[in-house]
Design an enzyme around this catalytic site. Structure first.
Site, mmCIF file in Angstrom:
data_model
loop_
_atom_site.group_PDB
_atom_site.id
_atom_site.type_symbol
_atom_site.label_atom_id
_atom_site.label_comp_id
_atom_site.label_asym_id
_atom_site.label_seq_id
_atom_site.Cartn_x
_atom_site.Cartn_y
_atom_site.Cartn_z
ATOM 1 N N PRO A 1 0.774 -1.247 0.000
ATOM 2 C CG PRO A 1 0.020 -0.928 2.186
ATOM 3 C CD PRO A 1 0.741 -1.916 1.298
ATOM 4 C CB CYS A 2 3.097 2.849 -2.438
ATOM 5 S SG CYS A 2 2.245 2.530 -3.982
#
Length: 160
Positions: free
Chosen positions: A120-121
């Protein structure tokens, strides 16, 4: 290598599988034919993404592999520790990685993450709360963060 194009609320996502690992999930800006996944792993990835977008999945259980340096792998591993519905700043991420002067290098490694949503950047934001640095489009980052906040029943983003 096998691939499938999956229609999501943030547009078409191209999911690739290689050697029994999901190797990329990336948003496409152009239209593509959406086909049913042909392998058990691609079917599992599509099912888990469906559950994420429905708000019933917060963690993914997929074998993942992406090519990158040891430094990049460390950055991506740290991304995976950010809880669903939470955000951290690039500065916080650099401190978690014991590299407070490496903000630019860490942000660059975030940008080379090819496993959208699953790694989850999108949960990394500017120190001032701004939505910056998302290769698939800031509008997608905003949508993903707002989606997670809705699912969590939180009106505002919370920090890690």
């Amino acid at each position: 290598m096998q691939a499938v194009c999956y229609k999501s609320p943030i547009g078409i996502l191209r999911i690739t599988e290689e050697d029994d690992f999901i190797t990329s999930i990336y948003a496409l800006d152009e239209e593509h034919d959406v086909l049913s996944p042909e392998t058990p792993l691609l079917k599992k990835a599509v099912k888990q993404l469906d559950e994420y977008f429905e708000g019933t999945r917060k963690d993914f259980d997929l074998p993942l592999k992406q090519q990158g340096s040891g430094f990049q792998q460390g950055v991506w591993n740290e991304l995976s520790r950010i809880g669903y519905g939470k955000t951290i700043s690039y500065l916080q991420q650099s401190k978690f990685l014991n590299n407070p002067l490496g903000i630019r290098a860490i942000a660059s490694a975030n940008g080379k993450n090819h496993l959208l949503i699953v790694v989850p950047c999108h949960r990394v934001i500017g120190t001032d709360g701004s939505l910056t640095g998302f290769g698939c489009g800031i509008w997608r980052k905003k949508w993903l963060l707002e989606h997670e906040q809705r699912v969590m029943g939180v009106g505002q983003m919370t920090m890690f």
